[in-house]
Design a protein around this motif. Structure first.
Motif, PDB file in Angstrom:
ATOM      1  N   ASP A 136       0.662  -0.999  -0.030  1.00  0.00           N
ATOM      2  CA  ASP A 136       0.005  -0.084   0.010  1.00  0.00           C
ATOM      3  C   ASP A 136       0.959   1.259   0.027  1.00  0.00           C
ATOM      4  O   ASP A 136       0.348   2.102  -0.471  1.00  0.00           O
ATOM      5  N   THR A 137       1.790   1.089   0.828  1.00  0.00           N
ATOM      6  CA  THR A 137       2.991   2.433   0.655  1.00  0.00           C
ATOM      7  C   THR A 137       3.598   2.621  -0.440  1.00  0.00           C
ATOM      8  O   THR A 137       3.623   3.849  -0.923  1.00  0.00           O
ATOM      9  N   ILE A 138       3.984   1.476  -1.284  1.00  0.00           N
ATOM     10  CA  ILE A 138       4.444   1.609  -2.765  1.00  0.00           C
ATOM     11  C   ILE A 138       3.480   2.399  -3.613  1.00  0.00           C
ATOM     12  O   ILE A 138       3.834   3.323  -4.346  1.00  0.00           O
ATOM     13  N   ILE A 139       2.384   1.885  -3.523  1.00  0.00           N
ATOM     14  CA  ILE A 139       1.255   2.682  -4.287  1.00  0.00           C
ATOM     15  C   ILE A 139       0.889   3.819  -4.189  1.00  0.00           C
ATOM     16  O   ILE A 139       1.017   4.879  -5.087  1.00  0.00           O
ATOM     17  N   ARG A 140       0.784   4.329  -2.830  1.00  0.00           N
ATOM     18  CA  ARG A 140       0.686   5.643  -2.484  1.00  0.00           C
ATOM     19  C   ARG A 140       1.923   6.476  -2.869  1.00  0.00           C
ATOM     20  O   ARG A 140       1.773   7.736  -3.353  1.00  0.00           O
ATOM     21  N   THR A 141       3.161   5.765  -2.633  1.00  0.00           N
ATOM     22  CA  THR A 141       4.119   6.839  -2.997  1.00  0.00           C
ATOM     23  C   THR A 141       4.310   7.019  -4.263  1.00  0.00           C
ATOM     24  O   THR A 141       4.479   8.175  -5.110  1.00  0.00           O
ATOM     25  N   LEU A 142       3.981   5.718  -5.489  1.00  0.00           N
ATOM     26  CA  LEU A 142       4.084   6.239  -6.679  1.00  0.00           C
ATOM     27  C   LEU A 142       3.008   6.884  -7.219  1.00  0.00           C
ATOM     28  O   LEU A 142       3.641   7.769  -8.229  1.00  0.00           O
ATOM     29  N   ASP A 153       1.587   9.798  -5.461  1.00  0.00           N
ATOM     30  CA  ASP A 153       1.818  10.763  -5.279  1.00  0.00           C
ATOM     31  C   ASP A 153       2.938  11.480  -5.540  1.00  0.00           C
ATOM     32  O   ASP A 153       2.879  12.875  -5.964  1.00  0.00           O
ATOM     33  N   SER A 154       3.980  10.929  -5.869  1.00  0.00           N
ATOM     34  CA  SER A 154       5.194  11.678  -6.654  1.00  0.00           C
ATOM     35  C   SER A 154       4.898  11.587  -8.238  1.00  0.00           C
ATOM     36  O   SER A 154       5.355  12.632  -8.618  1.00  0.00           O
ATOM     37  N   LEU A 155       4.206  10.579  -8.516  1.00  0.00           N
ATOM     38  CA  LEU A 155       3.606  10.857 -10.190  1.00  0.00           C
ATOM     39  C   LEU A 155       2.789  12.386 -10.161  1.00  0.00           C
ATOM     40  O   LEU A 155       3.137  13.181 -10.926  1.00  0.00           O
ATOM     41  N   SER A 156       1.852  12.512  -9.288  1.00  0.00           N
ATOM     42  CA  SER A 156       1.182  13.691  -9.340  1.00  0.00           C
ATOM     43  C   SER A 156       2.236  15.194  -9.080  1.00  0.00           C
ATOM     44  O   SER A 156       1.931  15.849  -9.733  1.00  0.00           O
ATOM     45  N   CYS A 157       3.202  14.752  -8.298  1.00  0.00           N
ATOM     46  CA  CYS A 157       4.192  15.800  -8.124  1.00  0.00           C
ATOM     47  C   CYS A 157       4.943  16.039  -9.723  1.00  0.00           C
ATOM     48  O   CYS A 157       5.092  17.293  -9.786  1.00  0.00           O
ATOM     49  N   ALA A 158       5.394  15.081 -10.203  1.00  0.00           N
ATOM     50  CA  ALA A 158       6.181  15.121 -11.194  1.00  0.00           C
ATOM     51  C   ALA A 158       5.598  15.642 -12.383  1.00  0.00           C
ATOM     52  O   ALA A 158       6.184  16.515 -13.277  1.00  0.00           O
ATOM     53  N   SER A 203      13.271   8.943 -14.788  1.00  0.00           N
ATOM     54  CA  SER A 203      14.127   9.241 -13.779  1.00  0.00           C
ATOM     55  C   SER A 203      13.606  10.422 -12.808  1.00  0.00           C
ATOM     56  O   SER A 203      14.041  10.326 -11.633  1.00  0.00           O
ATOM     57  N   GLU A 204      13.071  11.563 -13.292  1.00  0.00           N
ATOM     58  CA  GLU A 204      12.909  12.668 -12.351  1.00  0.00           C
ATOM     59  C   GLU A 204      11.846  12.235 -11.669  1.00  0.00           C
ATOM     60  O   GLU A 204      11.627  12.684 -10.498  1.00  0.00           O
ATOM     61  N   TRP A 205      10.605  11.524 -11.993  1.00  0.00           N
ATOM     62  CA  TRP A 205       9.798  10.962 -11.211  1.00  0.00           C
ATOM     63  C   TRP A 205      10.356  10.230 -10.058  1.00  0.00           C
ATOM     64  O   TRP A 205      10.005  10.177  -8.847  1.00  0.00           O
ATOM     65  N   LEU A 210      16.648   2.510 -12.358  1.00  0.00           N
ATOM     66  CA  LEU A 210      15.515   3.368 -11.771  1.00  0.00           C
ATOM     67  C   LEU A 210      15.164   2.901 -10.321  1.00  0.00           C
ATOM     68  O   LEU A 210      14.593   1.838 -10.261  1.00  0.00           O
ATOM     69  N   ASP A 211      15.314   3.533  -9.443  1.00  0.00           N
ATOM     70  CA  ASP A 211      15.336   3.525  -8.117  1.00  0.00           C
ATOM     71  C   ASP A 211      14.151   4.526  -7.487  1.00  0.00           C
ATOM     72  O   ASP A 211      14.318   5.696  -7.432  1.00  0.00           O
ATOM     73  N   PHE A 212      12.815   3.672  -7.210  1.00  0.00           N
ATOM     74  CA  PHE A 212      11.838   4.747  -6.691  1.00  0.00           C
ATOM     75  C   PHE A 212      11.800   4.605  -5.080  1.00  0.00           C
ATOM     76  O   PHE A 212      10.805   5.071  -4.265  1.00  0.00           O
ATOM     77  N   GLY A 213      13.134   4.172  -4.367  1.00  0.00           N
ATOM     78  CA  GLY A 213      12.988   4.134  -3.145  1.00  0.00           C
ATOM     79  C   GLY A 213      13.279   2.727  -2.616  1.00  0.00           C
ATOM     80  O   GLY A 213      13.529   2.653  -1.456  1.00  0.00           O
ATOM     81  N   TRP A 214      13.142   1.772  -3.297  1.00  0.00           N
ATOM     82  CA  TRP A 214      13.312   0.269  -2.841  1.00  0.00           C
ATOM     83  C   TRP A 214      14.257  -0.275  -3.632  1.00  0.00           C
ATOM     84  O   TRP A 214      14.489  -1.854  -3.754  1.00  0.00           O
ATOM     85  N   GLY A 215      15.156   0.364  -4.349  1.00  0.00           N
ATOM     86  CA  GLY A 215      16.461  -0.116  -4.880  1.00  0.00           C
ATOM     87  C   GLY A 215      16.109  -0.332  -6.463  1.00  0.00           C
ATOM     88  O   GLY A 215      14.892   0.038  -7.107  1.00  0.00           O
TER      89      GLY A 215
END
Length: 455
Positions: A53-59, A61-66, A169-171, A397-402
């Motif tokens: 659930d944290t992964i989905i939320r992080t993706l 939220d960060s996509l919305s910011c990107a 990559s910026e996302w 490509l690392d979204f925070g989990w390697g």
């Protein structure tokens, strides 16, 4: 493969963005104007529901910011007549799909693209009017073992490979809590987007805009387009690449006017061209064209700004007869490829833009295969297209989990469509992978020639 879809969401920029029509350059509107897929796989452990659930939320939220920075991707295309498109920046958003599968990552073997990828990559419904289609679709699939796949399908009418990877990559940086490394440069006026043609400017020869050769005796390529295709991931070790380079350079010295050894791309592409001609069983007099995709960013004067966001690549072609490609040394085909690449200068790019601006309709320069059309460019039998991903920042490509355990192209079913990628097993060892789509009846012969011809 059984995949259950848990949800589909529209993700919009988290903050207000500029709205209005954005003119596309001519390079945006020719060649492939449909969506292009890529996919990443990540290893376990992601079994825990809270982590997932944290992964989905992080993706999301960060996509919305990107999308605040890359807001054109949240817009929509529309036809404006004469086979031309316009990008409407309206913050309509991108599609985000959440899915699950009972499969395990190790069941994918070496992750070679297969029909199973169709369930892991967002499907674009081209029966929907283009003004309603998202420009970016994302799918996250959670596997039973705790691994995940993350796939992207991005409109090629809006970005080329360099720009698509810039966005991804910026996302990922935003997902990791880091600032942008390079902001996107969104003004396409540098490539005269929206400008009227300058009729007084002389044009250079642009053979790439001519229809590629047909098989001898045929008047169109419709039947060739209908034939069943298959995809193979063919590996080359550094030793094999070096052997090919030596073959091309040593056997083609009299054809190499620059004196520089042939590059990996020129050499391997020449080898692919030759093997395709052999596998297809062409007559010696059969004309054949090789499409070469060249990035013009550094070839413009001045060079395009870092982060130029759009299509800055163009196709040029090398043309020969299959008999010459097969019978002459490998350096012959490599020299043809180098000559095509060397034509791409600032003057050539601007002349190409001018040529397209003067066209009453761009439809014949667009590959509409996925949209249900049979017209437009076609690099199938007797032709081939080879795109280089050798210098693109694809891996890590690392979204925070390697970083991913595998990254590659998604499904592609166009005969003659091929990519050259650095091996993912060891980014720096010099080995390569050729992702190739050919008609089923030609693939095994191609593989045999591909390895047997490396001496």
């Amino acid at each position: 493969m059984a995949v259950s879809y848990k949800g589909s969401y529209t993700v919009k920029p988290v903050e207000p963005t500029w709205t209005g029509p954005l003119s596309l350059s001519e390079w945006d509107q020719i060649g492939t104007i449909t969506h292009v897929p890529t996919i990443y796989f990540y290893q376990p452990p992601f079994q825990n529901r809270l982590i997932r659930d944290t992964i989905i939320r992080t993706l999301k939220d960060s996509l919305s910011c990107a999308l605040v920075h890359f807001y054109p991707l949240a817009g929509r295309l529309r036809w404006i007549g004469q086979g031309r498109l316009e990008l409407v920046c309206n913050a309509a958003g991108v599609q985000f799909i959440e899915a699950e599968s009972q499969r395990k990552l190790d069941s994918f073997g070496d992750f070679s693209p297969s029909s199973e990828y169709e369930y892991l990559i967002p499907c674009v419904d081209y029966t929907v009017p283009i003004q309603e289609l998202p420009l970016l679709l994302v799918q996250v699939t959670m596997f039973q073992c705790g691994g995940i796949s993350l796939s992207f399908t991005i409109s090629h009418a809006v970005v080329d490979g360099q720009s698509a990877l810039h966005f991804i990559s910026e996302w990922a940086r935003i997902a990791r809590g880091e600032p942008l490394a390079v902001s996107p440069f969104l003004d396409r006026k540098l490539l005269r987007a929206g400008d009227a043609p300058a009729l007084s400017r002389p044009l250079l020869d642009h053979n790439e805009f001519n229809h590629p050769p047909l098989l001898i005796g045929q008047t169109n390529n419709i039947e060739e387009r209908k034939k069943k295709t298959t995809v193979a991931m063919i590996k080359l070790t550094k030793s094999q690449v070096d052997k090919l380079k030596n073959m091309a350079t040593n056997d083609g010295k009299s054809l190499n006017s620059t004196g520089r050894p042939y590059s990996r791309y020129e050499t391997v592409t020449a080898h692919i061209w030759r093997c395709a001609c052999k596998a297809r069983g062409h007559k010696p007099e059969q004309p054949t064209a090789l499409g070469v995709c060249v990035d013009s960013r550094s070839r413009m004067q001045p060079p395009l700004p870092p982060g130029y966001f759009g299509n800055a690549t163009l196709d040029v072609i090398a043309v020969s007869s299959s008999g010459e490609v097969i019978s002459r040394p490998l350096g012959y085909a490599a020299s043809k490829i180098r000559k095509a690449i060397m034509t791409v200068s600032d003057e050539y790019v601007r002349s190409g833009i001018e040529f397209l601006k003067r066209q009453p309709d761009l439809t014949k320069f667009q590959d509409l295969h996925a949209l249900g059309g049979d017209d437009g460019p076609f690099y199938g039998n007797p032709n081939i297209g080879v795109v280089s991903w050798l210098t693109l920042p694809m891996y890590g490509l690392d979204f925070g989990w390697g970083r991913e355990v595998y990254m590659g192209p998604g499904t592609h079913d166009f005969d003659g469509d091929s990519l050259i990628l650095p091996s993912h097993d060891d980014d720096d060892d010099g080995s390569l992978v050729v992702a190739l789509c050919l008609q089923v009846s030609h693939m095994e012969a191609f593989k045999n020639h591909f390895y047997q011809d490396i001496i």
